[in-house]
Design an enzyme around this catalytic site. Structure first.
Site, PDB file in Angstrom:
ATOM      1  N   LYS A 128       0.868  -1.187   0.000  1.00 46.83           N
ATOM      2  CA  LYS A 128       0.000   0.000   0.000  1.00 46.83           C
ATOM      3  C   LYS A 128       0.897   1.226   0.000  1.00 46.83           C
ATOM      4  CE  LYS A 128      -4.389   1.212   0.290  1.00 46.83           C
ATOM      5  NZ  LYS A 128      -5.591   0.560  -0.243  1.00 46.83           N
ATOM      6  N   GLY A 167      -5.617   2.787  -7.246  1.00 52.14           N
ATOM      7  CA  GLY A 167      -6.208   3.918  -6.525  1.00 52.14           C
ATOM      8  C   GLY A 167      -6.681   3.540  -5.131  1.00 52.14           C
ATOM      9  N   ASP A 168      -7.058   4.546  -4.383  1.00 56.77           N
ATOM     10  CA  ASP A 168      -7.704   4.399  -3.074  1.00 56.77           C
ATOM     11  C   ASP A 168      -8.296   5.780  -2.787  1.00 56.77           C
ATOM     12  OD1 ASP A 168      -7.845   2.466  -0.559  1.00 56.77           O
ATOM     13  OD2 ASP A 168      -7.324   4.398   0.282  1.00 56.77           O
ATOM     14  N   THR A 212     -15.180  -2.524  -6.541  1.00 55.57           N
ATOM     15  CA  THR A 212     -15.186  -2.661  -5.080  1.00 55.57           C
ATOM     16  C   THR A 212     -16.619  -2.569  -4.555  1.00 55.57           C
ATOM     17  OG1 THR A 212     -13.016  -1.620  -5.075  1.00 55.57           O
ATOM     18  CG2 THR A 212     -14.112  -1.839  -2.957  1.00 55.57           C
ATOM     19  N   ASN A 243     -15.788   6.448  -4.679  1.00 52.60           N
ATOM     20  CA  ASN A 243     -15.825   5.345  -5.643  1.00 52.60           C
ATOM     21  C   ASN A 243     -16.563   4.117  -5.090  1.00 52.60           C
ATOM     22  OD1 ASN A 243     -14.154   2.636  -6.377  1.00 52.60           O
ATOM     23  ND2 ASN A 243     -14.515   3.882  -8.181  1.00 52.60           N
ATOM     24  N   SER A 379      -8.488  -5.660 -10.226  1.00 52.65           N
ATOM     25  CA  SER A 379      -7.159  -5.167 -10.616  1.00 52.65           C
ATOM     26  C   SER A 379      -6.307  -6.326 -11.115  1.00 52.65           C
ATOM     27  CB  SER A 379      -6.458  -4.519  -9.424  1.00 52.65           C
ATOM     28  OG  SER A 379      -6.847  -3.178  -9.294  1.00 52.65           O
TER      29      SER A 379
HETATM   30  P1  NDP Z   1     -12.884   8.050  -2.398  1.00 50.06           P
HETATM   31  O1  NDP Z   1     -11.817   9.048  -2.193  1.00 50.06           O
HETATM   32  O2  NDP Z   1     -13.437   7.846  -3.752  1.00 50.06           O
HETATM   33  O3  NDP Z   1     -14.104   8.322  -1.414  1.00 50.06           O
HETATM   34  C1  NDP Z   1     -13.934   8.367  -0.052  1.00 50.06           C
HETATM   35  C2  NDP Z   1     -15.253   8.767   0.594  1.00 50.06           C
HETATM   36  O4  NDP Z   1     -15.117   8.631   2.003  1.00 50.06           O
HETATM   37  C3  NDP Z   1     -15.629  10.212   0.334  1.00 50.06           C
HETATM   38  O5  NDP Z   1     -17.024  10.332   0.319  1.00 50.06           O
HETATM   39  C4  NDP Z   1     -15.027  10.927   1.538  1.00 50.06           C
HETATM   40  O6  NDP Z   1     -15.641  12.153   1.862  1.00 50.06           O
HETATM   41  C5  NDP Z   1     -15.274   9.911   2.615  1.00 50.06           C
HETATM   42  N1  NDP Z   1     -14.264  10.095   3.684  1.00 50.06           N
HETATM   43  C6  NDP Z   1     -12.916  10.014   3.556  1.00 50.06           C
HETATM   44  N2  NDP Z   1     -12.311  10.280   4.724  1.00 50.06           N
HETATM   45  C7  NDP Z   1     -13.308  10.540   5.584  1.00 50.06           C
HETATM   46  C8  NDP Z   1     -13.343  10.880   6.953  1.00 50.06           C
HETATM   47  N3  NDP Z   1     -12.209  11.015   7.659  1.00 50.06           N
HETATM   48  N4  NDP Z   1     -14.562  11.041   7.534  1.00 50.06           N
HETATM   49  C9  NDP Z   1     -15.702  10.877   6.802  1.00 50.06           C
HETATM   50  N5  NDP Z   1     -15.733  10.571   5.499  1.00 50.06           N
HETATM   51  C10 NDP Z   1     -14.556  10.401   4.907  1.00 50.06           C
HETATM   52  O7  NDP Z   1     -12.285   6.661  -1.823  1.00 50.06           O
HETATM   53  P2  NDP Z   1     -12.774   5.176  -2.095  1.00 50.06           P
HETATM   54  O8  NDP Z   1     -14.233   5.137  -2.272  1.00 50.06           O
HETATM   55  O9  NDP Z   1     -11.894   4.614  -3.126  1.00 50.06           O
HETATM   56  O10 NDP Z   1     -12.370   4.467  -0.722  1.00 50.06           O
HETATM   57  C11 NDP Z   1     -13.259   4.371   0.393  1.00 50.06           C
HETATM   58  C12 NDP Z   1     -12.804   3.261   1.320  1.00 50.06           C
HETATM   59  O11 NDP Z   1     -12.772   2.010   0.601  1.00 50.06           O
HETATM   60  C13 NDP Z   1     -11.390   3.416   1.895  1.00 50.06           C
HETATM   61  O12 NDP Z   1     -11.358   2.840   3.177  1.00 50.06           O
HETATM   62  C14 NDP Z   1     -10.555   2.579   0.946  1.00 50.06           C
HETATM   63  O13 NDP Z   1      -9.341   2.144   1.543  1.00 50.06           O
HETATM   64  C15 NDP Z   1     -11.497   1.405   0.700  1.00 50.06           C
HETATM   65  N6  NDP Z   1     -11.234   0.621  -0.485  1.00 50.06           N
HETATM   66  C16 NDP Z   1     -11.214   1.213  -1.726  1.00 50.06           C
HETATM   67  C17 NDP Z   1     -10.997   0.447  -2.842  1.00 50.06           C
HETATM   68  C18 NDP Z   1     -11.078   1.007  -4.220  1.00 50.06           C
HETATM   69  O14 NDP Z   1     -11.043   0.215  -5.180  1.00 50.06           O
HETATM   70  N7  NDP Z   1     -11.215   2.291  -4.416  1.00 50.06           N
HETATM   71  C19 NDP Z   1     -10.688  -0.999  -2.736  1.00 50.06           C
HETATM   72  C20 NDP Z   1     -10.834  -1.525  -1.398  1.00 50.06           C
HETATM   73  C21 NDP Z   1     -11.063  -0.727  -0.330  1.00 50.06           C
HETATM   74  P3  NDP Z   1     -14.865  13.525   1.528  1.00 50.06           P
HETATM   75  O15 NDP Z   1     -14.949  13.651   0.039  1.00 50.06           O
HETATM   76  O16 NDP Z   1     -15.653  14.551   2.267  1.00 50.06           O
HETATM   77  O17 NDP Z   1     -13.472  13.370   2.026  1.00 50.06           O
END
Ligand code: NDP
Length: 447
Positions: A128, A167-168, A212, A243, A379
């Protein structure tokens, strides 16, 4: 020494050597708790320092990322890549750009990734990376300059057979594009297998964007069916609006559920009539606006800056935002409000206390390393397509994803049963993910 004492001594040593990294401690504590029953049955899994080696990354990179903002001022961020374990294949795991990123967060994510990747059944190790850079409020050119500087350092350490980032949080298609462009320029060749989540015209895979969120819902549906319920007709809470959340909401509604709430870090929106996914996507992905805009534009939706999305009455909760977003009090409220199923779209969104409450209240709970494995699995399918210079149809790739998620559910379910913990999917996922990696590590000697 008893197994309990042995495991406590590993953990105490880890706390000492990794001070100030609470998220990493939390992730390791959960896995070690599950491994006690493995070590009781098969003590050879403690041989050759296996557990200590598993908890120590193979390599940790920390680097300076200087870039110039639109005012001509030099900004300096910190970049990370933790290459945790490559026993099963090249390191694989996303990059997170968020101001909260530090080494401990990247280590927790990299550690989880080992077991998640193992559970997919595909040949990928765990890693990561990321940076404390905040893409929010930055111009397109600032994001591009940052990504180019980040990749200028990282490119020496990644490669199709070495380490394949994706991405993440904060890293979507736009950022992967800038990162890939800089890699290609520095490497002097179009090595498509070096990153996943690429655009479709230059080596990306259909379904990767949706994977995801879709995968999380496929696994939730399997879990619901195993307990006599169904997604159709269910009321579902989805936290986040990035996402993972967007595509979890889309698939849940496609299967007949109503998504009654979504959120971001500024608040949450009650959507009793369901979520208009196209509108949400437009607001978040194209316009990059906050979640209150959704409430302003969608019929019947209300924005709440206070309180919590976990106070809604529902059948299913899918936390899809970030780590530790759902605590013990939230879990009790969910139980009181009728929630019977929780599946983690995000990584470690439930605190240990929340997981304990789910157990006490009989809520069926799928941990992130199983429920959100669809992203990394797809992926790996992107890597397969790159290696064979092929591109698969949406339907075929989605079918493969669906099969992988069903298999993950069966594997964690069967493993939990095998170890006398029927229905305990945390234990099942941890043990199944562990054993495959551990067997490979034992076969490959002390390295
Ligand atoms: P994005 O950046 O696309 O979206 C993240 C979302 O979570 C946004 O709505 C954001 O709100 C919110 N968020 C982030 N930090 C906080 C916080 N501290 N408090 C409240 N809301 C928060 O990320 P993803 O959707 O890609 O990832 C979301 C989760 O899924 C993460 O834990 C990631 O590790 C996990 N994940 C993602 C994968 C992927 O393929 N993308 C694969 C497996 C796991 P705001 O815009 O206001 O920050």
């Amino acid at each position: 020494m008893s197994i309990d004492e042995q495991v406590s001594s590993y953990y105490n040593m880890l706390l000492k050597r990794n001070a100030g990294e609470p998220e990493f401690h939390q992730a390791v504590a959960e896995v070690l708790a599950s491994l006690k029953i493995v070590l009781e049955k098969d003590p050879h899994y403690a041989d050759y320092g296996l557990i200590q080696r598993l908890c120590e990354p193979e390599r940790q990179l920390i680097f300076r990322v200087p870039w110039i903002d639109d005012n001509g001022v030099v900004q300096v961020n910190r970049g990370f890549r933790v290459q945790f374990n490559s026993a099963l294949g090249p390191y694989k795991g996303g990059l997170r750009f968020h101001p909260s990123v530090n080494l401990g967060i990247i280590k927790f994510l990299g550690f989880e990734q080992i077991f998640k990747n193992s559970l997919t059944g595909l040949p990928i190790g765990g890693g990561k990376g990321g940076s404390d850079f905040d893409p929010k409020g930055k111009s397109e050119l600032e994001v591009m300059r940052f990504c180019q500087s980040f990749m200028t350092e990282l490119h020496n350490h990644i490669g199709e057979y070495k380490d394949v980032p994706a991405g993440d949080i904060g890293v979507g298609g736009r950022e992967v594009g800038f990162l890939f462009g800089q890699y290609r320029r520095l490497a002097g060749q179009h090595e498509s297998g070096v990153l996943t989540g690429k655009g479709l015209a230059w080596g990306g895979s259909l379904v990767r964007t949706e994977a995801t969120g879709y995968g999380c819902v496929y696994l939730t549906q399997e879990m619901m069916r195993a307990h006599g319920a169904d997604m159709s007709g269910a009321k579902v809470i989805v936290s986040g609006s990035g996402n993972v959340a967007i595509y979890a909401a889309q698939k849940a509604q496609e299967l007949g559920a109503t998504v009654i709430g979504v959120s971001d870090s500024s608040g949450w929106v009650h959507t009793p009539n369901g979520v208009d996914v196209e509108l949400l996507r437009d607001i978040k992905e194209n316009r990059r606006e906050r979640i209150n805009c959704y409430a302003e534009e969608a019929d019947g939706a209300t924005f709440h800056a206070d309180g919590t999305i976990w106070s809604l009455e529902a059948d299913v909760a899918l936390p899809c935002a970030t780590q530790n977003e759902l605590n013990g009090d939230h879990a009790r409220t969910l139980a009181d409000n009728g929630v019977r199923f929780v599946a983690e779209g995000a990584n470690m969104p439930s605190t240990p206390e929340a997981i304990e409450v789910f157990r006490e209240k009989g809520i069926h709970f799928a941990p992130g390393k199983a429920a959100n494995a669809g992203g990394v699995a797809t992926s790996a399918l992107e890597m397969q397509q790159n290696a064979s210079r092929d591109s698969w149809s949406f339907e075929y790739t989605d079918q493969r994803l669906h099969k992988i998620m069903s298999k993950i559910f069966r594997t964690m379910s069967r493993t939990a049963e095998e170890y006398g913990r029927e229905g305990d999917y945390v234990t099942g996922a941890n043990i199944a993910g562990f054993k495959k990696t551990a067997d490979a590590m034992l076969a490959q000697g002390v390295i």
